[in-house]
Write a protein that holds these residues in place. Structure first.
Motif, short mmCIF file in Angstrom:
data_model
loop_
_atom_site.label_atom_id
_atom_site.label_comp_id
_atom_site.label_asym_id
_atom_site.label_seq_id
_atom_site.Cartn_x
_atom_site.Cartn_y
_atom_site.Cartn_z
N ILE A 20 0.85 -1.19 0.00
CA ILE A 20 0.00 0.00 0.00
C ILE A 20 0.89 1.24 0.00
O ILE A 20 1.69 1.44 0.92
N ALA A 21 0.78 2.03 -1.05
CA ALA A 21 1.55 3.26 -1.14
C ALA A 21 0.85 4.35 -0.33
O ALA A 21 -0.26 4.75 -0.66
N GLY A 27 -4.21 5.25 3.69
CA GLY A 27 -3.43 4.02 3.58
C GLY A 27 -3.81 3.01 4.65
O GLY A 27 -3.94 1.81 4.37
N ARG A 28 -3.99 3.48 5.88
CA ARG A 28 -4.39 2.56 6.95
C ARG A 28 -5.83 2.07 6.75
O ARG A 28 -6.16 0.93 7.08
N GLU A 29 -6.69 2.93 6.19
CA GLU A 29 -8.04 2.48 5.86
C GLU A 29 -8.02 1.45 4.73
O GLU A 29 -8.84 0.52 4.70
N ALA A 30 -7.07 1.62 3.81
CA ALA A 30 -6.90 0.61 2.77
C ALA A 30 -6.45 -0.72 3.38
O ALA A 30 -6.90 -1.80 2.95
N LEU A 31 -5.59 -0.65 4.38
CA LEU A 31 -5.20 -1.87 5.09
C LEU A 31 -6.41 -2.53 5.74
O LEU A 31 -6.59 -3.75 5.65
N ASP A 32 -7.26 -1.73 6.39
CA ASP A 32 -8.49 -2.27 6.98
C ASP A 32 -9.33 -2.98 5.93
O ASP A 32 -9.89 -4.06 6.17
N VAL A 73 -2.47 2.55 -4.33
CA VAL A 73 -2.11 3.86 -3.78
C VAL A 73 -3.20 4.29 -2.81
O VAL A 73 -4.32 4.61 -3.21
N GLY A 74 -2.87 4.31 -1.53
CA GLY A 74 -3.82 4.69 -0.48
C GLY A 74 -3.61 6.12 -0.03
O GLY A 74 -3.29 6.38 1.13
#
Length: 216
Positions: A20-21, A27-32, A73-74
């Motif tokens: 995750i860029a 980016g952390r929401e993309a991780l979630d 890309v987050g």
């Protein structure tokens, strides 16, 4: 009779884990989103935080990513998404589209490479999302709407049917874009604004009904 043959091995290989860029909020929401979808995440790509650990995952420089790696890309800023995606594509990495399992994607809708759709989002039928676009949590996109590349709809944003959003356009939190409107390239619709007429490229509009932001 026991066989002398070695046990068979599967020819199916697991896809590479996702990078995750951007190690900030999106980016952390993309991780979630990835965790909810069961997508393994190797770590983050972030020049400012390289060498650190975020949410238990390493942070590397984007330029360190190798060919064949998968990335998303987050980052909310469309211009930064454009720069990073161009860099990572040039390194041979592959953009990955990530959809939360609690998002709803209707039939006859296409998501371009590198899109992010968060939990609670609803994307209606016959919609086209361009590459690296984002629909954040609890946002909605109406039927027959077309996104260019790197379009962003912030949390709670409501894009009605048959809307056209050009490259890099952004719809702010809880903003509403009415049916059939066009939002120009790089335009920004402020939070809670109600768009009743087309928005010119690069324009910032606020209020209800939305009007260009005065720059004194």
């Amino acid at each position: 009779m026991p066989s002398d043959r070695p046990p068979a091995t599967s020819s199916v290989t697991e896809p590479p884990a996702l990078w995750i860029a951007g190690a900030g909020g999106v980016g952390r929401e993309a991780l979630d989103t990835a965790l909810a979808a069961g997508v393994p995440v190797a770590g983050f790509l972030d020049d400012r935080q390289h060498g650190a650990t975020v949410r238990g995952r390493p942070v590397r420089r984007p330029a360190e990513l190798g060919p064949g790696a998968r990335y998303l890309v987050g980052i909310a800023d469309p211009a930064v998404r454009q720069r990073l995606s161009a860099l990572l594509d040039g390194l041979g990495a592959e953009p990955f589209t990530l959809v939360h399992p609690r998002a709803l994607i209707a039939p006859d809708t296409l998501l371009g490479p590198g899109c992010l759709v968060m939990g609670g989002a609803y994307v209606s039928s016959s919609v086209r999302l361009g590459a690296h676009s984002q629909v954040h949590y609890n946002a909605t996109v109406g039927h027959d709407t077309v996104f260019g590349e790197r379009v962003t709809v912030y949390p709670g944003g409501n894009v009605s049917g048959a809307v056209r959003l050009a490259d890099g356009a952004t719809v702010g939190s809880n903003a509403v874009v009415l049916q059939g409107r066009a939002i120009g390239a790089g335009a920004f619709v402020g939070a809670a604004a109600v768009v009743t007429r087309d928005v010119a490229p690069g324009e910032v509009v606020v209020g209800s009904p939305a009007r260009p932001l005065r720059r004194d």
